[in-house]
Design an enzyme around this catalytic site. Structure first.
Site, PDB file in Angstrom:
ATOM      1  N   ASP A 143      31.508  -5.688  25.165  1.00  0.00           N
ATOM      2  CA  ASP A 143      31.529  -7.164  24.222  1.00  0.00           C
ATOM      3  C   ASP A 143      32.472  -6.977  22.951  1.00  0.00           C
ATOM      4  OD1 ASP A 143      31.429 -10.772  24.661  1.00  0.00           O
ATOM      5  OD2 ASP A 143      31.246  -9.692  22.406  1.00  0.00           O
ATOM      6  N   VAL A 144      33.760  -7.341  22.991  1.00  0.00           N
ATOM      7  CA  VAL A 144      35.001  -6.790  22.134  1.00  0.00           C
ATOM      8  C   VAL A 144      33.582  -7.559  20.464  1.00  0.00           C
ATOM      9  CG1 VAL A 144      37.337  -7.066  20.786  1.00  0.00           C
ATOM     10  CG2 VAL A 144      37.384  -6.998  22.791  1.00  0.00           C
TER      11      VAL A 144
END
Length: 210
Positions: free
Chosen positions: A159-160
């Site tokens: 997840d960025v």
């Protein structure tokens, strides 16, 4: 030692995170008690996640709103499976996402994916079943665990937003090994830690990975 850890695990996630990580303690004090809530509509959650892949939050909401209008506000596998591909594309879905959301609907309609039985499975088994549907990747499965099933101990390495938040809070040059060391301290409440990372980043508009 085992008994001591079992007793500590009975603490609330907020106390546990604060006791094990001073940065998390500060975030809990800053943002208050962030709660996890189990979803009542697993198909809707997965379908909207597919629509939102690789889009900003704002764009995803806009397109999902058009899909809801197209389906008359009733989001079921049967209705998605029956609607014409060109109508879904007209609502803003790409050709790929049109295929993926139809794959999901077909899997549920055929019984290949039994959504009502997922809650009885382990996190790993759920990820395996969901990612067997083309168009659902590990990130989507992890978000499902967090936000649909309210599983308390999930962290998404892909997840960025989580990565960017950790870089801001723990250091710009974090390696994967360092991240793994940090998140190990959050068990068995890693999902709650993710809530605080996202809230602190305020990642409205940040693109997500799939």
């Amino acid at each position: 030692m085992q008994n001591q850890r079992e007793e500590l695990n009975k603490l609330s996630p907020y106390v546990w995170l604060g006791n094990n990580d001073p940065i998390m303690k500060r975030l809990v004090e800053k943002h208050g008690e962030l709660a996890l809530n189990k979803s009542a509509d697993f198909f809707l959650d997965l379908a909207s996640s597919i629509v939102g892949q690789q889009l900003s939050v704002k764009a995803a909401r806009t397109i999902w709103g058009r899909v809801e209008v197209l389906l008359g506000g009733i989001i079921t596998p049967e209705r998605v499976f029956a609607v014409a591909d060109e109508d879904l594309r007209g609502a803003g879905l790409s050709t790929g996402k049109t295929k993926y959301i139809k794959n999901l609907a077909e899997a549920v309609v055929s019984g290949t994916l039994e959504l009502d039985k997922l809650n009885d499975l382990s996190d790993e088994e759920i990820i395996k079943q969901l990612t067997a549907v083309k168009g659902i990747g590990k990130w989507t499965a992890e978000m499902f665990l967090m936000f649909s099933l309210a599983r308390p101990n999930v962290f998404s390495l892909g997840d960025v937003g989580l990565y960017n938040s950790m870089r801001k809070l723990y250091g710009e040059d974090l390696s994967k090994e360092q991240i793994l060391e940090i998140i190990a301290k959050w068990q068995p409440w890693q999902t709650y830690a993710c809530l605080y990372l996202w809230r602190d980043l305020d990642n409205e508009g940040v693109k997500i990975n799939e």
